[in-house]
Structure formats: C-alpha cells, structure tokens
Scaffold this motif. Structure first.
Motif, mmCIF file in Angstrom:
data_model
loop_
_atom_site.group_PDB
_atom_site.id
_atom_site.type_symbol
_atom_site.label_atom_id
_atom_site.label_comp_id
_atom_site.label_asym_id
_atom_site.label_seq_id
_atom_site.Cartn_x
_atom_site.Cartn_y
_atom_site.Cartn_z
ATOM 1 N N ASP B 22 0.845 -1.198 0.000
ATOM 2 C CA ASP B 22 0.000 0.000 0.000
ATOM 3 C C ASP B 22 0.885 1.254 0.000
ATOM 4 O O ASP B 22 1.800 1.368 0.833
ATOM 5 N N ASN B 23 0.604 2.178 -0.899
ATOM 6 C CA ASN B 23 1.489 3.349 -1.020
ATOM 7 C C ASN B 23 1.410 4.263 0.196
ATOM 8 O O ASN B 23 2.395 4.897 0.572
ATOM 9 N N ARG B 24 0.226 4.304 0.851
ATOM 10 C CA ARG B 24 0.126 5.152 2.050
ATOM 11 C C ARG B 24 0.966 4.583 3.185
ATOM 12 O O ARG B 24 1.638 5.299 3.917
ATOM 13 N N LYS B 25 0.929 3.255 3.311
ATOM 14 C CA LYS B 25 1.716 2.615 4.367
ATOM 15 C C LYS B 25 3.208 2.789 4.087
ATOM 16 O O LYS B 25 3.994 3.072 5.002
ATOM 17 N N LEU B 26 3.598 2.653 2.823
ATOM 18 C CA LEU B 26 5.005 2.858 2.464
ATOM 19 C C LEU B 26 5.411 4.298 2.762
ATOM 20 O O LEU B 26 6.503 4.553 3.287
ATOM 21 N N GLY B 27 4.508 5.241 2.439
ATOM 22 C CA GLY B 27 4.793 6.648 2.711
ATOM 23 C C GLY B 27 4.966 6.921 4.196
ATOM 24 O O GLY B 27 5.865 7.664 4.596
ATOM 25 N N VAL B 28 4.122 6.299 5.013
ATOM 26 C CA VAL B 28 4.224 6.519 6.463
ATOM 27 C C VAL B 28 5.512 5.903 7.013
ATOM 28 O O VAL B 28 6.189 6.498 7.853
ATOM 29 N N TRP B 29 5.881 4.727 6.499
ATOM 30 C CA TRP B 29 7.156 4.134 6.950
ATOM 31 C C TRP B 29 8.339 5.019 6.547
ATOM 32 O O TRP B 29 9.292 5.209 7.314
ATOM 33 N N ALA B 30 8.295 5.588 5.331
ATOM 34 C CA ALA B 30 9.367 6.492 4.894
ATOM 35 C C ALA B 30 9.387 7.743 5.766
ATOM 36 O O ALA B 30 10.454 8.246 6.146
ATOM 37 N N PHE B 31 8.200 8.245 6.101
ATOM 38 C CA PHE B 31 8.090 9.407 6.985
ATOM 39 C C PHE B 31 8.685 9.075 8.357
ATOM 40 O O PHE B 31 9.429 9.876 8.940
#
Lengths: 113, 203
Positions: B22-31
């Motif tokens: 999921d791109n949102r989950k990937l984004g949050v992990w990167a954040f």
C-alpha cells in the motif's frame, strides 16, 4: 483470480496473525523491562555498580523495548521488506550519527563557542 | 452478519504500488524513517551540548531538575497507549466496532494524559528556574521533549480524525489501513519516548 486478489490484498494490508492475548503478553514484558530500567537507576544511585555497566545495561534494556514495539506492535517482523528498508536504513544512519558525534565531541566544551 | 462486521463495498479500493504494498503505508514508513533522523539529531545535540553546559557559568544540572517518578508514569502511559492502539487495530480488522471504539478512545485518552503530564512537568521546571533560555541544558531539553510532545499532540488529532472517519465501517480494507498507518505513527511516538526516557532521564 479472486483468491489471488484476496491473498495480494491481505499481504498489502499487513494482515497479522497475532492474537490480542499476545499483545497483552508483549505489553507485560515491556512493563517488566521498564521496571528493571527504573529499578537499576534507583539502585545505582548508591553507586553499587560502575556507571559504564549501568549505561550498558540501560541501553540493552531500552533496545529490547524498542525492538519489541517495532517488531510486534508495528508489525515490522514478517511485513514487506521495503518497509524494513525505509525504516532500518535511516535508523542505522541515526545510530551512526549519534555514536560519531559522541566520539568526536564527548567532553568537548568548545563546540558551542 | 452483524452490522459491525459488514464491509462497505465501495471502500475496498487499495492503493498498491508497483512493489505490491500500500502506497500510504510505504509513505508513512518512509516518513517514520525521516522522523528517526530528526529525533536522532535532537538527541545528538542534547548530548553534544551536555559537556558545554557543564563548563558554562549558567550551568544547570539535569539531575537537580528531572523527576524520575513523574517520567516513569509518563513512560508507562505511552507504553499502555501502544497496547491499546494495537488492540484497536486488531478490533477494527475483526469488525468489532465496540472494542475498536473502546481501545482507540483509550489510546486518545492516554495520549491526552501524557500531554497533561508533560505540561505539568514543564510548568514545574519553569517555576524551578529551568527555561528555554536559562542554560544549554534547558534549551536542548525543552526543544527535544517539546518536539516529542508536539508529535504526541499531532498523534491525538490524527487518531481522533481516523476514529470519526472509520467508526462506522472499521474493517473495510481502506479504513483498516487508515487505522494501521495512524497506529504506526503512534507507536513511533512511543518508540521515541523509549529512547528519550533512557538517554535523557536515566543515563
């Protein structure tokens, strides 16, 4: 096809098999480790063990706590490798940053000008 | 099938990346990865300035100011909130609206209790003479713990917004992901306090 989609969706959404009972168990371990940390701090106010040993033990205990939170509460253990990559690489940089500056500037009183 | 276990059909759209996540989950992990570096920088600054603080005429000794009892309570509150958060996620995936509501609002309550405790601590320290400009210890301590407290406050707002968005259908894949990524942020805030607690208060 539907089965494949469900499997894909399940993986992508990070379905995790831990039970609520397991989470309570992890929380219990975290509470015990926190109690050990504080107990160690209080006991060693009498300087019963060397400071370096106290610091080492505290760092080990906090690492255990942090690892448990990341692996089980954040479900990084068993999750997709890309999540581990985008978190663990910055964490490695962060640890290196902290240790490098400690080595370079520990007891250095001139850095603030 | 009970109402609570129903999934809203139009809310099952996932946001997959080419990596199959999921791109949102990937984004949050990167954040979270970037936030790790942010807090590491603040903690490093605290330690680098500690010997400078000791050498200056306006030296203030951390051991004379920091209250380990209050901080232990605050650490316990955040650890407890991590448990209630993961239980809220578990309940949302089961479609158990009652327990999802209970655990998520408990997490919000514990977050507010932490903020209240930190406000009390800051107020106490201020009246003891420790301020943002009273010494290098005061500056580095308040910046570090203040930024953490701000993150907790943002987390509370995030959790409340997620609660009001997903409470009707907490187990649709879209909504369960909303809960999961808010939870990731919340656990990270707890993780930072694990580090601050031992590095600033105990060592």
């Amino acid at each position: 096809m539907a089965g494949h989609h469900e499997e894909h969706s399940s993986h992508a959404h990070g379905e995790h098999s831990h039970s609520d009972r397991f989470y309570w168990l992890v929380a219990g371990v975290l509470a015990v480790v926190t109690a050990l940390e504080v107990g160690l701090f209080i006991v060693n106010e009498q300087h019963l063990i060397a400071k370096w040993l106290e610091v080492t033990l505290l760092l080990i205990l906090s690492t255990i706590k942090g690892a448990a939170v990341v692996m089980f509460f954040m479900h990084l253990k068993g999750d997709a490798g890309i999540f581990k990559f985008v978190f663990l690489v910055p964490l490695a940089f962060a640890t290196t940053l902290l240790l490098s500056f400690m080595v370079l500037f520990s007891e250095h009183v001139g850095i603030a000008g | 099938m009970s109402e609570s276990s129903m999934i809203r059909p139009h809310a099952t759209t996932a946001h997959h990346t080419s990596l199959g996540v999921d791109n949102r989950k990937l984004g949050v992990w990167a954040f979270i990865g970037s936030e790790t570096l942010f807090f590491a920088t603040l903690i490093t600054t605290y330690f680098v300035f500690a010997p400078v603080n000791r050498a200056r005429p306006d030296f203030q000794d951390p051991r004379e100011f920091l209250d380990i009892e209050l901080t232990t309570v605050l650490a316990s509150i955040l650890l407890a909130s991590s448990l209630t958060m993961v239980l809220a996620l578990s309940a949302s995936k089961r479609g158990d609206r009652r327990w999802f509501t209970t655990w998520l609002l408990a997490t919000v309550g514990l977050g507010l209790a932490f903020i209240g405790g930190q406000v009390y601590e800051f107020n106490h320290l201020y009246h003891e003479g420790l301020t943002l400009s009273s010494s290098l210890f005061g500056t580095t301590f308040f910046v570090l713990t203040g930024f953490h407290g701000t993150h907790v406050a943002i987390g509370v707002i995030w959790l409340l917004s997620v609660f009001f968005k997903v409470r009707t259908y907490p187990n649709s894949p879209e909504n369960a992901m909303d809960v999961e990524i808010a939870g990731l942020y919340w656990h990270f805030v707890d993780l930072v306090w694990v580090a601050i607690f031992v590095l600033v208060y105990l060592i």
